[in-house]
Design a protein around this motif. Sequence first.
Motif, PDB file in Angstrom:
ATOM      1  N   LEU A  43      40.449  30.543  35.708  1.00 16.21           N
ATOM      2  CA  LEU A  43      40.886  31.104  36.992  1.00 16.21           C
ATOM      3  C   LEU A  43      40.142  32.393  37.352  1.00 16.21           C
ATOM      4  CD1 LEU A  43      44.754  30.543  36.872  1.00 16.21           C
ATOM      5  CD2 LEU A  43      43.022  29.209  38.067  1.00 16.21           C
ATOM      6  N   GLY A  44      39.742  33.152  36.351  1.00 11.74           N
ATOM      7  CA  GLY A  44      39.037  34.413  36.601  1.00 11.74           C
ATOM      8  C   GLY A  44      37.741  34.225  37.367  1.00 11.74           C
ATOM      9  N   PRO A  45      36.844  33.359  36.887  1.00 10.69           N
ATOM     10  CA  PRO A  45      35.602  33.151  37.640  1.00 10.69           C
ATOM     11  C   PRO A  45      35.831  32.560  39.030  1.00 10.69           C
ATOM     12  CG  PRO A  45      35.349  32.369  35.400  1.00 10.69           C
ATOM     13  CD  PRO A  45      36.791  32.720  35.574  1.00 10.69           C
ATOM     14  N   LEU A  46      36.815  31.693  39.170  1.00 11.01           N
ATOM     15  CA  LEU A  46      37.126  31.156  40.502  1.00 11.01           C
ATOM     16  C   LEU A  46      37.550  32.273  41.444  1.00 11.01           C
ATOM     17  CD1 LEU A  46      39.073  27.895  39.572  1.00 11.01           C
ATOM     18  CD2 LEU A  46      36.732  28.097  40.448  1.00 11.01           C
ATOM     19  N   ASN A  47      38.373  33.176  40.946  1.00 11.49           N
ATOM     20  CA  ASN A  47      38.821  34.321  41.731  1.00 11.49           C
ATOM     21  C   ASN A  47      37.632  35.207  42.118  1.00 11.49           C
ATOM     22  OD1 ASN A  47      41.241  35.600  42.746  1.00 11.49           O
ATOM     23  ND2 ASN A  47      40.802  37.262  41.337  1.00 11.49           N
ATOM     24  N   ALA A  48      36.728  35.425  41.173  1.00 14.57           N
ATOM     25  CA  ALA A  48      35.554  36.262  41.437  1.00 14.57           C
ATOM     26  C   ALA A  48      34.637  35.616  42.471  1.00 14.57           C
ATOM     27  CB  ALA A  48      34.807  36.536  40.142  1.00 14.57           C
ATOM     28  N   VAL A  49      34.483  34.304  42.422  1.00 19.00           N
ATOM     29  CA  VAL A  49      33.634  33.611  43.395  1.00 19.00           C
ATOM     30  C   VAL A  49      34.212  33.741  44.804  1.00 19.00           C
ATOM     31  CG1 VAL A  49      32.861  31.313  44.151  1.00 19.00           C
ATOM     32  CG2 VAL A  49      32.591  32.006  41.769  1.00 19.00           C
ATOM     33  N   ILE A  50      35.523  33.623  44.920  1.00 18.86           N
ATOM     34  CA  ILE A  50      36.168  33.828  46.222  1.00 18.86           C
ATOM     35  C   ILE A  50      35.915  35.259  46.704  1.00 18.86           C
ATOM     36  CG2 ILE A  50      38.406  33.961  47.413  1.00 18.86           C
ATOM     37  CD1 ILE A  50      39.287  31.635  45.558  1.00 18.86           C
ATOM     38  N   GLY A  51      35.975  36.210  45.781  1.00 11.82           N
ATOM     39  CA  GLY A  51      35.686  37.599  46.130  1.00 11.82           C
ATOM     40  C   GLY A  51      34.263  37.790  46.620  1.00 11.82           C
ATOM     41  N   VAL A  52      33.307  37.148  45.961  1.00 14.41           N
ATOM     42  CA  VAL A  52      31.907  37.252  46.383  1.00 14.41           C
ATOM     43  C   VAL A  52      31.740  36.667  47.791  1.00 14.41           C
ATOM     44  CG1 VAL A  52      29.582  36.382  45.929  1.00 14.41           C
ATOM     45  CG2 VAL A  52      30.951  37.286  44.057  1.00 14.41           C
ATOM     46  N   LEU A  53      32.380  35.542  48.044  1.00 13.30           N
ATOM     47  CA  LEU A  53      32.301  34.944  49.381  1.00 13.30           C
ATOM     48  C   LEU A  53      32.869  35.871  50.446  1.00 13.30           C
ATOM     49  CD1 LEU A  53      33.248  31.234  48.594  1.00 13.30           C
ATOM     50  CD2 LEU A  53      30.984  32.171  49.127  1.00 13.30           C
ATOM     51  N   LEU A  54      33.990  36.515  50.140  1.00 16.56           N
ATOM     52  CA  LEU A  54      34.576  37.459  51.103  1.00 16.56           C
ATOM     53  C   LEU A  54      33.649  38.642  51.353  1.00 16.56           C
ATOM     54  CD1 LEU A  54      38.395  37.662  50.302  1.00 16.56           C
ATOM     55  CD2 LEU A  54      37.304  36.884  52.399  1.00 16.56           C
TER      56      LEU A  54
END
Length: 66
Positions: A43-54
Amino acid sequence: MRNRSWMVWVGLALIAVGVLWTLQGLGYVGGSPMTGVGLWAVLGPLNAVIGVLLVLLGSRDRRVDR
């Protein structure tokens, strides 16, 4: 043009939390019930990827020359 700086700040926060969750899931950061639980390493990397997109969406310049 709308002010999208909130997207950048939320994205940065999501990246930081995602990195923390990843490190906890992998067992590098202790002191939490999340430590060593593989779910957080996913879940951590998925959360970080969403952050990068934002961050990318919030920092894009959408000016249109007329």
